[in-house]
Design an enzyme around this catalytic site. Sequence first.
Site, mmCIF file in Angstrom:
data_model
loop_
_atom_site.group_PDB
_atom_site.id
_atom_site.type_symbol
_atom_site.label_atom_id
_atom_site.label_comp_id
_atom_site.label_asym_id
_atom_site.label_seq_id
_atom_site.Cartn_x
_atom_site.Cartn_y
_atom_site.Cartn_z
ATOM 1 N N ARG A 1 -9.749 0.019 8.641
ATOM 2 C CA ARG A 1 -9.179 -1.292 8.913
ATOM 3 C C ARG A 1 -10.185 -2.221 9.575
ATOM 4 N NH1 ARG A 1 -3.470 0.024 8.890
ATOM 5 N NH2 ARG A 1 -2.178 -1.789 9.313
ATOM 6 N N ARG B 1 11.269 -0.936 11.266
ATOM 7 C CA ARG B 1 10.199 -0.635 12.208
ATOM 8 C C ARG B 1 10.192 -1.644 13.342
ATOM 9 N NH1 ARG B 1 4.800 0.274 8.731
ATOM 10 N NH2 ARG B 1 3.984 -0.951 10.466
ATOM 11 N N ARG C 1 11.499 -5.512 5.401
ATOM 12 C CA ARG C 1 11.174 -4.111 5.079
ATOM 13 C C ARG C 1 12.062 -3.155 5.864
ATOM 14 N NH1 ARG C 1 5.147 -1.879 5.520
ATOM 15 N NH2 ARG C 1 5.244 -2.731 7.635
ATOM 16 N N ARG D 1 -0.221 -9.195 13.413
ATOM 17 C CA ARG D 1 -0.863 -8.222 12.513
ATOM 18 C C ARG D 1 -1.580 -8.932 11.368
ATOM 19 N NH1 ARG D 1 4.314 -5.226 11.412
ATOM 20 N NH2 ARG D 1 3.200 -4.190 9.729
ATOM 21 N N LYS E 1 0.828 -1.210 0.000
ATOM 22 C CA LYS E 1 0.000 0.000 0.000
ATOM 23 C C LYS E 1 0.867 1.267 0.000
ATOM 24 C CE LYS E 1 -2.080 -1.176 3.835
ATOM 25 N NZ LYS E 1 -1.338 -2.438 4.069
HETATM 26 P P1 ADP Z 1 2.185 -1.887 3.212
HETATM 27 O O1 ADP Z 1 2.174 -0.386 3.198
HETATM 28 O O2 ADP Z 1 1.007 -2.472 2.480
HETATM 29 O O3 ADP Z 1 2.331 -2.459 4.572
HETATM 30 P P2 ADP Z 1 4.796 -1.609 1.879
HETATM 31 O O4 ADP Z 1 4.492 -0.767 0.700
HETATM 32 O O5 ADP Z 1 5.497 -0.992 3.014
HETATM 33 O O6 ADP Z 1 3.467 -2.357 2.375
HETATM 34 O O7 ADP Z 1 5.625 -2.873 1.359
HETATM 35 C C1 ADP Z 1 6.096 -3.889 2.254
HETATM 36 C C2 ADP Z 1 7.463 -4.404 1.803
HETATM 37 O O8 ADP Z 1 7.317 -5.127 0.585
HETATM 38 C C3 ADP Z 1 8.509 -3.315 1.533
HETATM 39 O O9 ADP Z 1 9.770 -3.804 1.901
HETATM 40 C C4 ADP Z 1 8.406 -3.107 0.014
HETATM 41 O O10 ADP Z 1 9.650 -2.651 -0.518
HETATM 42 C C5 ADP Z 1 8.050 -4.510 -0.483
HETATM 43 N N1 ADP Z 1 7.156 -4.522 -1.655
HETATM 44 C C6 ADP Z 1 6.123 -3.692 -1.945
HETATM 45 N N2 ADP Z 1 5.498 -4.038 -3.084
HETATM 46 C C7 ADP Z 1 6.137 -5.154 -3.538
HETATM 47 C C8 ADP Z 1 5.966 -5.993 -4.703
HETATM 48 N N3 ADP Z 1 4.999 -5.776 -5.594
HETATM 49 N N4 ADP Z 1 6.793 -7.042 -4.831
HETATM 50 C C9 ADP Z 1 7.774 -7.279 -3.909
HETATM 51 N N5 ADP Z 1 8.004 -6.516 -2.819
HETATM 52 C C10 ADP Z 1 7.189 -5.464 -2.624
HETATM 53 P P1 ADP Z 2 1.122 -2.062 7.889
HETATM 54 O O1 ADP Z 2 0.454 -1.572 6.642
HETATM 55 O O2 ADP Z 2 2.473 -2.589 7.671
HETATM 56 O O3 ADP Z 2 0.272 -2.995 8.684
HETATM 57 P P2 ADP Z 2 0.666 0.532 9.180
HETATM 58 O O4 ADP Z 2 1.770 1.507 9.164
HETATM 59 O O5 ADP Z 2 -0.509 0.787 8.317
HETATM 60 O O6 ADP Z 2 1.326 -0.875 8.898
HETATM 61 O O7 ADP Z 2 0.115 0.371 10.668
HETATM 62 C C1 ADP Z 2 0.990 0.128 11.757
HETATM 63 C C2 ADP Z 2 0.176 -0.003 13.048
HETATM 64 O O8 ADP Z 2 -0.510 1.240 13.312
HETATM 65 C C3 ADP Z 2 -0.929 -1.043 13.002
HETATM 66 O O9 ADP Z 2 -0.465 -2.343 13.338
HETATM 67 C C4 ADP Z 2 -1.910 -0.489 14.052
HETATM 68 O O10 ADP Z 2 -1.457 -0.757 15.374
HETATM 69 C C5 ADP Z 2 -1.801 1.018 13.838
HETATM 70 N N1 ADP Z 2 -2.807 1.484 12.851
HETATM 71 C C6 ADP Z 2 -2.580 2.007 11.614
HETATM 72 N N2 ADP Z 2 -3.726 2.314 10.992
HETATM 73 C C7 ADP Z 2 -4.734 1.959 11.848
HETATM 74 C C8 ADP Z 2 -6.156 2.004 11.803
HETATM 75 N N3 ADP Z 2 -6.825 2.456 10.710
HETATM 76 N N4 ADP Z 2 -6.854 1.566 12.884
HETATM 77 C C9 ADP Z 2 -6.234 1.115 13.983
HETATM 78 N N5 ADP Z 2 -4.893 1.026 14.094
HETATM 79 C C10 ADP Z 2 -4.139 1.441 13.048
#
Ligand code: ADP
Ligand code: ADP
Length: 209
Positions: free
Chosen positions: A88, A152, A122, A163, A13
């Site tokens: 979420r 992180r 990541r 998660r 995302k």
């Molecule tokens: P999200 O915001 O959904 O949690 P991220 O954009 O942070 O996910 O991506 C999670 C990890 O996967 C990062 O290390 C990113 O570089 C990698 N990543 C994102 N998209 C892809 C893809 N299409 N193929 C492989 N790795 C990816």
């Molecule tokens: P990822 O996409 O890798 O799961 P985020 O950066 O979106 O990570 O979220 C990290 C943490 O922040 C989540 O595990 C949760 O604890 C909190 N968080 C983020 N967005 C929300 C939401 N919409 N509602 C509740 N908690 C959230």
Amino acid sequence: MKIVLLGAPGAGKGTQATKIAEQYGIVHISTGDIFRKNLKEGTPVGLKAKAYIDKGQLVPDEVTCEIVAERLKEKDCEKGFMLDGFPRNINQAEMLEKLCKIDAVVNIDVDLDKLMARLTGRRVCASCGESYHVSTFEGKKCPKCGGDVIQRADDTEETVGKRLRVYTEQTAPLIDFYKKRGVLYNVDGMKAIDEVFDEVKGVLDGLKK
Ligand code: ADP
Ligand code: ADP
Ligand code: ZN
């Protein structure tokens, strides 16, 4: 254009959001980034959120919804915005419906079994939030802004496991929720980053017409 990016943790995302913001000039609102900024600054919201984030649980809806409602009132959201990591759960989605009408929900569809390696590998920029992966990036400074690239605290195997369970139980039901409203668009998140973005562009360009 008012859009929501839906997908499991690690679906890509944040990665796609950066590209969408560059291409379409819309604001990127990541609730995770907002919480992390508050944590770093030691604000009351940051302190409240920390315990939940550390455990891989959702921050309570009262806190999260309030933050989003306030953010969407800001001037830069008038022309449109992209929500990343919100809603979420169903309650958050219902609250969002009361605030505005979403044009499209882009669901980044991934194989959940493949996400552990993505998330434990990541690395993120502590300043701008950009995501990298150890398999393709070894630097310590962000190429975009010069900030420190870190891991992180919640990207450990144990917390990622939690998660992913929270995603399955609370967030995945949103796919059906938005399908019923006729605004859901799926993209294949298992493809390479640029190929995923091509699919995203296909969806968003279709909306503009
Ligand atoms: P999200 O915001 O959904 O949690 P991220 O954009 O942070 O996910 O991506 C999670 C990890 O996967 C990062 O290390 C990113 O570089 C990698 N990543 C994102 N998209 C892809 C893809 N299409 N193929 C492989 N790795 C990816
Ligand atoms: P990822 O996409 O890798 O799961 P985020 O950066 O979106 O990570 O979220 C990290 C943490 O922040 C989540 O595990 C949760 O604890 C909190 N968080 C983020 N967005 C929300 C939401 N919409 N509602 C509740 N908690 C959230
Ligand atoms: Zn950066």
